[in-house]
Design a protein around this motif. Structure first.
Motif, PDB file in Angstrom:
ATOM      1  N   THR A 263       0.828  -1.209   0.000  1.00  0.00           N
ATOM      2  CA  THR A 263       0.000   0.000   0.000  1.00  0.00           C
ATOM      3  C   THR A 263       0.863   1.261   0.000  1.00  0.00           C
ATOM      4  O   THR A 263       0.431   2.311  -0.461  1.00  0.00           O
ATOM      5  N   ALA A 264       2.057   1.147   0.545  1.00  0.00           N
ATOM      6  CA  ALA A 264       3.006   2.271   0.545  1.00  0.00           C
ATOM      7  C   ALA A 264       4.357   1.757   0.070  1.00  0.00           C
ATOM      8  O   ALA A 264       4.792   0.688   0.474  1.00  0.00           O
ATOM      9  N   LYS A 265       4.971   2.519  -0.825  1.00  0.00           N
ATOM     10  CA  LYS A 265       6.286   2.130  -1.365  1.00  0.00           C
ATOM     11  C   LYS A 265       7.263   3.273  -1.149  1.00  0.00           C
ATOM     12  O   LYS A 265       6.916   4.439  -1.364  1.00  0.00           O
ATOM     13  N   ASN A 266       8.490   2.938  -0.760  1.00  0.00           N
ATOM     14  CA  ASN A 266       9.541   3.944  -0.694  1.00  0.00           C
ATOM     15  C   ASN A 266      10.550   3.693  -1.815  1.00  0.00           C
ATOM     16  O   ASN A 266      10.373   2.779  -2.626  1.00  0.00           O
ATOM     17  N   LEU A 267      11.597   4.487  -1.866  1.00  0.00           N
ATOM     18  CA  LEU A 267      12.581   4.359  -2.944  1.00  0.00           C
ATOM     19  C   LEU A 267      13.240   2.983  -2.938  1.00  0.00           C
ATOM     20  O   LEU A 267      13.527   2.423  -4.008  1.00  0.00           O
ATOM     21  N   ILE A 268      13.459   2.420  -1.745  1.00  0.00           N
ATOM     22  CA  ILE A 268      14.077   1.091  -1.653  1.00  0.00           C
ATOM     23  C   ILE A 268      13.175   0.046  -2.301  1.00  0.00           C
ATOM     24  O   ILE A 268      13.646  -0.877  -2.977  1.00  0.00           O
ATOM     25  N   SER A 269      11.860   0.173  -2.108  1.00  0.00           N
ATOM     26  CA  SER A 269      10.907  -0.774  -2.712  1.00  0.00           C
ATOM     27  C   SER A 269      11.028  -0.754  -4.233  1.00  0.00           C
ATOM     28  O   SER A 269      11.121  -1.809  -4.879  1.00  0.00           O
ATOM     29  N   TRP A 270      11.015   0.451  -4.796  1.00  0.00           N
ATOM     30  CA  TRP A 270      11.115   0.589  -6.259  1.00  0.00           C
ATOM     31  C   TRP A 270      12.454   0.061  -6.769  1.00  0.00           C
ATOM     32  O   TRP A 270      12.507  -0.673  -7.767  1.00  0.00           O
ATOM     33  N   ASN A 271      13.542   0.434  -6.077  1.00  0.00           N
ATOM     34  CA  ASN A 271      14.867  -0.019  -6.506  1.00  0.00           C
ATOM     35  C   ASN A 271      14.975  -1.546  -6.480  1.00  0.00           C
ATOM     36  O   ASN A 271      15.534  -2.158  -7.400  1.00  0.00           O
ATOM     37  N   SER A 272      14.433  -2.156  -5.422  1.00  0.00           N
ATOM     38  CA  SER A 272      14.501  -3.616  -5.296  1.00  0.00           C
ATOM     39  C   SER A 272      13.773  -4.302  -6.445  1.00  0.00           C
ATOM     40  O   SER A 272      14.261  -5.294  -7.002  1.00  0.00           O
ATOM     41  N   MET A 273      12.612  -3.769  -6.808  1.00  0.00           N
ATOM     42  CA  MET A 273      11.830  -4.386  -7.874  1.00  0.00           C
ATOM     43  C   MET A 273      12.492  -4.177  -9.237  1.00  0.00           C
ATOM     44  O   MET A 273      12.582  -5.106 -10.048  1.00  0.00           O
ATOM     45  N   ILE A 274      12.988  -2.971  -9.493  1.00  0.00           N
ATOM     46  CA  ILE A 274      13.643  -2.674 -10.770  1.00  0.00           C
ATOM     47  C   ILE A 274      14.886  -3.544 -10.942  1.00  0.00           C
ATOM     48  O   ILE A 274      15.076  -4.199 -11.979  1.00  0.00           O
ATOM     49  N   CYS A 275      15.743  -3.561  -9.909  1.00  0.00           N
ATOM     50  CA  CYS A 275      16.982  -4.344  -9.993  1.00  0.00           C
ATOM     51  C   CYS A 275      16.694  -5.839 -10.063  1.00  0.00           C
ATOM     52  O   CYS A 275      17.357  -6.571 -10.816  1.00  0.00           O
TER      53      CYS A 275
ATOM     54  N   MET B 116       7.404   4.663 -11.584  1.00  0.00           N
ATOM     55  CA  MET B 116       7.976   5.340 -10.423  1.00  0.00           C
ATOM     56  C   MET B 116       8.116   6.837 -10.680  1.00  0.00           C
ATOM     57  O   MET B 116       7.772   7.672  -9.822  1.00  0.00           O
ATOM     58  N   ILE B 117       8.608   7.194 -11.864  1.00  0.00           N
ATOM     59  CA  ILE B 117       8.761   8.611 -12.222  1.00  0.00           C
ATOM     60  C   ILE B 117       7.398   9.299 -12.265  1.00  0.00           C
ATOM     61  O   ILE B 117       7.237  10.432 -11.787  1.00  0.00           O
ATOM     62  N   GLU B 118       6.393   8.611 -12.820  1.00  0.00           N
ATOM     63  CA  GLU B 118       5.043   9.179 -12.897  1.00  0.00           C
ATOM     64  C   GLU B 118       4.455   9.455 -11.523  1.00  0.00           C
ATOM     65  O   GLU B 118       3.672  10.390 -11.348  1.00  0.00           O
ATOM     66  N   GLU B 119       4.837   8.632 -10.544  1.00  0.00           N
ATOM     67  CA  GLU B 119       4.322   8.808  -9.188  1.00  0.00           C
ATOM     68  C   GLU B 119       5.129   9.832  -8.385  1.00  0.00           C
ATOM     69  O   GLU B 119       4.897  10.015  -7.191  1.00  0.00           O
TER      70      GLU B 119
END
Length: 481
Positions: free
Chosen positions: A299-311, A329-332
């Motif tokens: 329900t809430a994502k931080n930068l680490i969440s996005w980085n983990s998924m992208i990598c 991520m950029i759109e959000e």
């Protein structure tokens, strides 16, 4: 005094909304508020999750009743603004308070450190000491903030100086300062000293355990994290994020699953730190579907969440999906950083997205102020080399600030071999041998190139050259959980 006592009593019991309601009734009834009631009401506002809105209202009441220069209320206001992230307002209240006591100074130091203004926090402490060392005596909470600042800045020498001050002041032996010492030594890379402080502590709380776990994890001592976690009782929910990061570092997915189950059994749910660590663990272990499911349910994502998924997607061959996640991520409105670009450029490299890779690489510095590092250049060289754009890759290496770093040329050589551009591979391998004649990989790759095109005599000559120069091939190794 009865009204003020009621407000104070409710605050002590943690009944913050009731304390605020009593103060409102007091003001509506025409009763003049006093400093004690107002300072208690501001403390109540700290415990209310409203981003400081009620606290700001009480600040207006403070000025309206002529208590703007009251040092007790000023200290509480500084604390309130600091805990809500308004460090500029905290500093303004401090500057407007004319008669500052030790609590007021400690509050502003804590506010600065809590908001990652570590240098400024340390500087404020030394100003405090120069002003009036006899009257402005730091307490254990001030020293705790200082140790946090030293740890995050990696200032081991200053951290040890603060440790010495604690001993002189007789403030050792309490859980606040000792936990801060465990944290500081761990962040400065001295896990042995951190463990010694931990072992001598009579009383330990969850913060103490998590500080030592975090120190081990930050320094790559993942086995020590798992061993300590088995000793920890009771287990704090915050500790699970650290342990899962250690499991990810070891690629120990089975142990990670066990920790995941323990977290759920303890009632853990919707914690962004733990869920981000789970995404990282499952993605690094090749369980992309698990990682994807957890990520999309967050329900809430931080930068680490996005980085983990992208990598994670990039490393498991889902390059286009990784790019889509980056764009989302950029759109959000999440600003990418160093690691984000490593992930997305790696994704572009393995998916053959040359135009996307160029665009993201150029946007790093121009749009987001992130200076490209060796990892980004490696990804770009690999991307261009795989696409057969060897000259562009060589030009990029020559223009790079880190062009002398040894890993750039092997990245280009590897991509040339992958796309079977053996002519370019031969040129790059020869250049590598000239620049670094001790690196066995250059000889091995050049030998493999000659074998691939049927130039067996040339392959034998390279092998003989290796022997004459005393270059040994490093044996391959494999690792299994």
């Amino acid at each position: 005094m009865t009204w003020a006592s009621m407000v104070t009593g409710f605050v002590k019991e943690g009944r913050n909304w009731e304390a605020i309601r009593v103060l409102r009734e007091m003001m509506r009834g025409g009763v003049r508020v006093n400093p004690f009631a107002l300072s208690a009401a501001v403390k109540a506002a700290i415990g209310v999750s409203d981003e400081g809105i009620i606290g700001r209202c009480f600040h207006g009441v403070v000025w309206g009743n002529g208590f703007g220069e009251n040092v007790v209320i000023g200290s509480v206001l500084i604390d309130m603004y600091g805990k809500n992230g308004y460090v500029g307002d905290a500093r303004k209240v401090f500057d407007e308070t004319l008669e500052r006591d030790a609590v007021c100074w400690s509050s502003v130091v804590s506010a600065l450190v809590r908001n990652d203004r570590f240098e400024e926090g340390l500087g404020m402490f030394w100003v405090m000491q120069r002003r009036d060392r006899e009257r402005l005596v730091p307490d254990r909470y001030t020293y705790g903030s200082l140790l946090t600042a030293c740890g995050n800045l990696g200032r081991l020498r200053q951290g040890r100086e603060v440790n010495a001050r604690l001993v002189i002041a007789g403030l050792t032996g309490n859980v606040v300062t000792e936990s801060s010492l465990v944290d500081m030594y761990g962040k400065c890379g001295r896990t042995g000293e951190s463990r010694r402080v931990f072992d001598r502590m009579q009383n330990k709380n969850p913060v103490t355990w998590c500080a030592l776990l975090g120190g081990y994890c930050q320094n790559g001592e993942f086995e020590s994290v798992l061993k300590l976690f088995r000793e920890m009782e009771p287990r704090d929910l915050y500790s699970f994020g650290t342990v899962l990061r250690a499991c990810a570092g070891l690629a120990a997915v089975e142990q990670g699953k066990e920790v995941h189950c323990q977290y759920l059994r303890k009632g853990g749910w919707k914690d962004v730190i733990v869920e981000s660590a789970l995404v990282d663990l499952y993605a690094k272990s090749g369980h992309v579907n698990y990682a994807r499911r957890i990520f999309h349910q967050m329900t809430a994502k931080n930068l680490i969440s996005w980085n983990s998924m992208i990598c994670g997607l990039a490393q498991n061959g889902h390059g286009e999906e990784a790019v889509n996640i980056y764009n989302r991520m950029i759109e959000e409105g999440i600003k990418p950083e160093y690691i984000t670009f490593v992930g997305v450029l790696f994704a572009c490299s393995h998916a053959g997205l040359v135009d996307h890779g160029r665009k993201y690489f150029h946007s790093m510095n121009e749009k987001y102020g992130v200076k490209p590092g060796i990892e980004h250049f490696n990804c770009m060289v690999d991307l261009l080399g795989r696409a057969g754009l060897v000259e562009e890759a060589e030009d990029l290496i020559q223009k790079a600030d880190c062009k002398d770093v040894a890993s750039l040329w092997p990245a280009l050589l590897g991509s040339c071999i992958t796309c079977r551009n053996f002519t370019a591979a031969e040129q790059v391998a020869k250049s590598m041998i000239e620049h670094d004649p001790e690196n066995h990989l250059s000889y091995v790759h050049l030998t493999n190139v000659y074998k691939a095109v049927g130039r067996w005599n040339d392959a034998i000559k390279i092998r003989e050259l290796m022997k004459r120069r005393g270059v040994d091939k490093m044996p391959g190794r494999s690792w299994v959980e």
